[in-house]
Design a protein around this motif. Sequence first.
Motif, PDB file in Angstrom:
ATOM      1  N   ASP A  49      29.832 106.856  -0.325  1.00  0.00           N
ATOM      2  CA  ASP A  49      30.528 106.088   0.706  1.00  0.00           C
ATOM      3  C   ASP A  49      30.394 104.577   0.512  1.00  0.00           C
ATOM      4  OD1 ASP A  49      31.351 108.396   1.975  1.00  0.00           O
ATOM      5  OD2 ASP A  49      29.646 108.434   3.342  1.00  0.00           O
ATOM      6  N   ARG A  50      29.632 104.159  -0.470  1.00  0.00           N
ATOM      7  CA  ARG A  50      29.342 102.741  -0.692  1.00  0.00           C
ATOM      8  C   ARG A  50      30.305 102.132  -1.715  1.00  0.00           C
ATOM      9  NH1 ARG A  50      23.629 100.493  -3.165  1.00  0.00           N
ATOM     10  NH2 ARG A  50      24.213  98.299  -3.195  1.00  0.00           N
ATOM     11  N   VAL A  51      31.010 101.058  -1.328  1.00  0.00           N
ATOM     12  CA  VAL A  51      31.863 100.322  -2.256  1.00  0.00           C
ATOM     13  C   VAL A  51      30.961  99.411  -3.076  1.00  0.00           C
ATOM     14  CG1 VAL A  51      33.741  98.651  -2.487  1.00  0.00           C
ATOM     15  CG2 VAL A  51      33.899 100.469  -0.785  1.00  0.00           C
ATOM     16  N   ILE A  52      31.010  99.601  -4.409  1.00  0.00           N
ATOM     17  CA  ILE A  52      30.092  98.889  -5.297  1.00  0.00           C
ATOM     18  C   ILE A  52      30.789  97.877  -6.207  1.00  0.00           C
ATOM     19  CG2 ILE A  52      28.396 100.738  -5.265  1.00  0.00           C
ATOM     20  CD1 ILE A  52      29.526 101.489  -8.125  1.00  0.00           C
ATOM     21  N   ALA A  53      32.125  97.894  -6.228  1.00  0.00           N
ATOM     22  CA  ALA A  53      32.871  96.964  -7.074  1.00  0.00           C
ATOM     23  C   ALA A  53      34.299  96.862  -6.569  1.00  0.00           C
ATOM     24  CB  ALA A  53      32.861  97.424  -8.526  1.00  0.00           C
ATOM     25  N   MET A  54      34.954  95.765  -6.944  1.00  0.00           N
ATOM     26  CA  MET A  54      36.337  95.554  -6.521  1.00  0.00           C
ATOM     27  C   MET A  54      37.038  94.589  -7.452  1.00  0.00           C
ATOM     28  SD  MET A  54      36.414  92.510  -3.821  1.00  0.00           S
ATOM     29  CE  MET A  54      37.653  91.797  -4.856  1.00  0.00           C
ATOM     30  N   VAL A  55      38.365  94.678  -7.439  1.00  0.00           N
ATOM     31  CA  VAL A  55      39.245  93.728  -8.116  1.00  0.00           C
ATOM     32  C   VAL A  55      40.438  93.492  -7.212  1.00  0.00           C
ATOM     33  CG1 VAL A  55      40.955  93.489  -9.981  1.00  0.00           C
ATOM     34  CG2 VAL A  55      38.685  94.295 -10.510  1.00  0.00           C
ATOM     35  N   ARG A  56      40.894  92.240  -7.199  1.00  0.00           N
ATOM     36  CA  ARG A  56      42.198  91.931  -6.618  1.00  0.00           C
ATOM     37  C   ARG A  56      43.096  91.539  -7.769  1.00  0.00           C
ATOM     38  NH1 ARG A  56      43.552  87.994  -3.226  1.00  0.00           N
ATOM     39  NH2 ARG A  56      42.032  86.541  -4.090  1.00  0.00           N
ATOM     40  N   LEU A  57      44.319  92.069  -7.775  1.00  0.00           N
ATOM     41  CA  LEU A  57      45.305  91.762  -8.804  1.00  0.00           C
ATOM     42  C   LEU A  57      46.462  91.018  -8.151  1.00  0.00           C
ATOM     43  CD1 LEU A  57      45.975  92.305 -11.831  1.00  0.00           C
ATOM     44  CD2 LEU A  57      47.216  94.334 -11.059  1.00  0.00           C
ATOM     45  N   LEU A  58      46.818  89.888  -8.735  1.00  0.00           N
ATOM     46  CA  LEU A  58      47.964  89.106  -8.295  1.00  0.00           C
ATOM     47  C   LEU A  58      49.034  89.248  -9.362  1.00  0.00           C
ATOM     48  CD1 LEU A  58      46.017  85.865  -7.285  1.00  0.00           C
ATOM     49  CD2 LEU A  58      46.431  87.920  -5.912  1.00  0.00           C
ATOM     50  N   GLY A  59      50.292  89.100  -8.996  1.00  0.00           N
ATOM     51  CA  GLY A  59      51.314  89.185 -10.025  1.00  0.00           C
ATOM     52  C   GLY A  59      52.701  89.429  -9.497  1.00  0.00           C
ATOM     53  N   ASP A  60      53.635  89.533 -10.460  1.00  0.00           N
ATOM     54  CA  ASP A  60      55.039  89.720 -10.108  1.00  0.00           C
ATOM     55  C   ASP A  60      55.547  91.123 -10.421  1.00  0.00           C
ATOM     56  OD1 ASP A  60      55.414  89.723 -12.892  1.00  0.00           O
ATOM     57  OD2 ASP A  60      56.236  87.693 -12.939  1.00  0.00           O
ATOM     58  N   GLY A  61      54.717  91.965 -11.024  1.00  0.00           N
ATOM     59  CA  GLY A  61      55.111  93.335 -11.308  1.00  0.00           C
ATOM     60  C   GLY A  61      56.034  93.500 -12.503  1.00  0.00           C
ATOM     61  N   ALA A  62      56.201  92.454 -13.294  1.00  0.00           N
ATOM     62  CA  ALA A  62      57.094  92.550 -14.439  1.00  0.00           C
ATOM     63  C   ALA A  62      56.601  91.758 -15.643  1.00  0.00           C
ATOM     64  CB  ALA A  62      58.492  92.064 -14.049  1.00  0.00           C
ATOM     65  N   MET A  63      56.278  90.483 -15.421  1.00  0.00           N
ATOM     66  CA  MET A  63      55.938  89.614 -16.545  1.00  0.00           C
ATOM     67  C   MET A  63      54.509  89.085 -16.499  1.00  0.00           C
ATOM     68  SD  MET A  63      59.450  87.380 -16.801  1.00  0.00           S
ATOM     69  CE  MET A  63      58.768  86.322 -18.053  1.00  0.00           C
ATOM     70  N   MET A  67      44.156  88.731 -12.805  1.00  0.00           N
ATOM     71  CA  MET A  67      43.034  89.423 -12.168  1.00  0.00           C
ATOM     72  C   MET A  67      42.176  88.406 -11.437  1.00  0.00           C
ATOM     73  SD  MET A  67      40.187  91.985 -13.699  1.00  0.00           S
ATOM     74  CE  MET A  67      39.237  90.708 -14.513  1.00  0.00           C
ATOM     75  N   LYS A  68      41.926  88.690 -10.202  1.00  0.00           N
ATOM     76  CA  LYS A  68      41.137  87.815  -9.348  1.00  0.00           C
ATOM     77  C   LYS A  68      39.973  88.616  -8.778  1.00  0.00           C
ATOM     78  CE  LYS A  68      40.755  83.870  -7.261  1.00  0.00           C
ATOM     79  NZ  LYS A  68      39.666  83.177  -7.940  1.00  0.00           N
ATOM     80  N   ASP A  69      38.829  88.010  -8.749  1.00  0.00           N
ATOM     81  CA  ASP A  69      37.679  88.553  -8.025  1.00  0.00           C
ATOM     82  C   ASP A  69      37.152  89.884  -8.529  1.00  0.00           C
ATOM     83  OD1 ASP A  69      38.183  86.369  -6.318  1.00  0.00           O
ATOM     84  OD2 ASP A  69      39.387  87.593  -4.982  1.00  0.00           O
ATOM     85  N   LEU A  70      36.976  90.056  -9.816  1.00  0.00           N
ATOM     86  CA  LEU A  70      36.265  91.239 -10.296  1.00  0.00           C
ATOM     87  C   LEU A  70      34.797  91.056  -9.927  1.00  0.00           C
ATOM     88  CD1 LEU A  70      35.853  93.865 -11.893  1.00  0.00           C
ATOM     89  CD2 LEU A  70      35.686  92.487 -13.953  1.00  0.00           C
ATOM     90  N   VAL A  71      34.301  91.898  -9.039  1.00  0.00           N
ATOM     91  CA  VAL A  71      32.922  91.817  -8.582  1.00  0.00           C
ATOM     92  C   VAL A  71      32.288  93.197  -8.678  1.00  0.00           C
ATOM     93  CG1 VAL A  71      31.357  91.173  -6.701  1.00  0.00           C
ATOM     94  CG2 VAL A  71      33.577  90.055  -6.880  1.00  0.00           C
ATOM     95  N   VAL A  72      31.117  93.258  -9.305  1.00  0.00           N
ATOM     96  CA  VAL A  72      30.311  94.476  -9.335  1.00  0.00           C
ATOM     97  C   VAL A  72      28.987  94.142  -8.658  1.00  0.00           C
ATOM     98  CG1 VAL A  72      29.163  96.197 -10.787  1.00  0.00           C
ATOM     99  CG2 VAL A  72      31.384  95.271 -11.480  1.00  0.00           C
ATOM    100  N   ASP A  73      28.601  94.944  -7.693  1.00  0.00           N
ATOM    101  CA  ASP A  73      27.313  94.766  -7.024  1.00  0.00           C
ATOM    102  C   ASP A  73      26.228  94.634  -8.091  1.00  0.00           C
ATOM    103  OD1 ASP A  73      24.751  95.501  -5.830  1.00  0.00           O
ATOM    104  OD2 ASP A  73      25.889  96.197  -4.100  1.00  0.00           O
ATOM    105  N   PRO A  74      25.374  93.608  -8.008  1.00  0.00           N
ATOM    106  CA  PRO A  74      24.344  93.408  -9.032  1.00  0.00           C
ATOM    107  C   PRO A  74      23.480  94.641  -9.304  1.00  0.00           C
ATOM    108  CG  PRO A  74      24.447  91.496  -7.599  1.00  0.00           C
ATOM    109  CD  PRO A  74      25.359  92.546  -6.999  1.00  0.00           C
ATOM    110  N   GLU A  75      23.288  95.473  -8.313  1.00  0.00           N
ATOM    111  CA  GLU A  75      22.507  96.705  -8.475  1.00  0.00           C
ATOM    112  C   GLU A  75      23.174  97.673  -9.463  1.00  0.00           C
ATOM    113  OE1 GLU A  75      21.262 100.359  -5.539  1.00  0.00           O
ATOM    114  OE2 GLU A  75      21.268  98.330  -4.690  1.00  0.00           O
ATOM    115  N   TYR A  76      24.489  97.540  -9.654  1.00  0.00           N
ATOM    116  CA  TYR A  76      25.253  98.445 -10.514  1.00  0.00           C
ATOM    117  C   TYR A  76      25.708  97.793 -11.814  1.00  0.00           C
ATOM    118  CZ  TYR A  76      25.346 101.807  -6.718  1.00  0.00           C
ATOM    119  OH  TYR A  76      24.981 102.705  -5.756  1.00  0.00           O
ATOM    120  N   GLN A  77      25.392  96.528 -12.021  1.00  0.00           N
ATOM    121  CA  GLN A  77      25.795  95.859 -13.250  1.00  0.00           C
ATOM    122  C   GLN A  77      25.033  96.444 -14.439  1.00  0.00           C
ATOM    123  OE1 GLN A  77      25.515  91.585 -12.666  1.00  0.00           O
ATOM    124  NE2 GLN A  77      27.019  91.649 -11.008  1.00  0.00           N
TER     125      GLN A  77
END
Length: 144
Positions: A49-63, A67-77
């Motif tokens: 149930d614990r979220v340990i990492a995330m990414v936000r992707l920005l873009g136009d869906g074509a070209m 990638m923004k904010d790739l974060v992995v909890d230090p405990e899981y790095q």
Amino acid sequence: MEYKIIDNNLKAEDLIKLFRCAGWGEIPKRIAETAIRKSYATFTVSDGDRVIAMVRLLGDGAMAYFMKDLVVDPEYQGKGVGRMLLTHVEDYIRSDVEKGWNACFQLVSAKDKEGFYNKMGFASHPNEWSGPGYTLMIQGEREI
């Protein structure tokens, strides 16, 4: 441990928690909610149930995809979570781009994480066909 990747289910509370544990500061909930809502796609990795990492992707869906904010909890790095998540994002983009077309996937590395991206096949800037990556921080003026 088996980790689960979920597309487009990032919660503001998880973004806030992961930013905090990465040492990237505190984010107000309304800012986190807006950032998530306006992202092209989001990805989370869960351990139970614990979220340990995330990414936000920005873009136009074509070209272009950024990638923004790739974060992995230090405990899981160091456990393959970042590699698994980045590979998933690349597959997502590959399935999103029209066949026969090459889209540009870019990012700005966090300080001292450049080696990870080099291992994952990213070319550091400058290279033969593009200039260096840059970041400009712009302070907002809109009243809330």
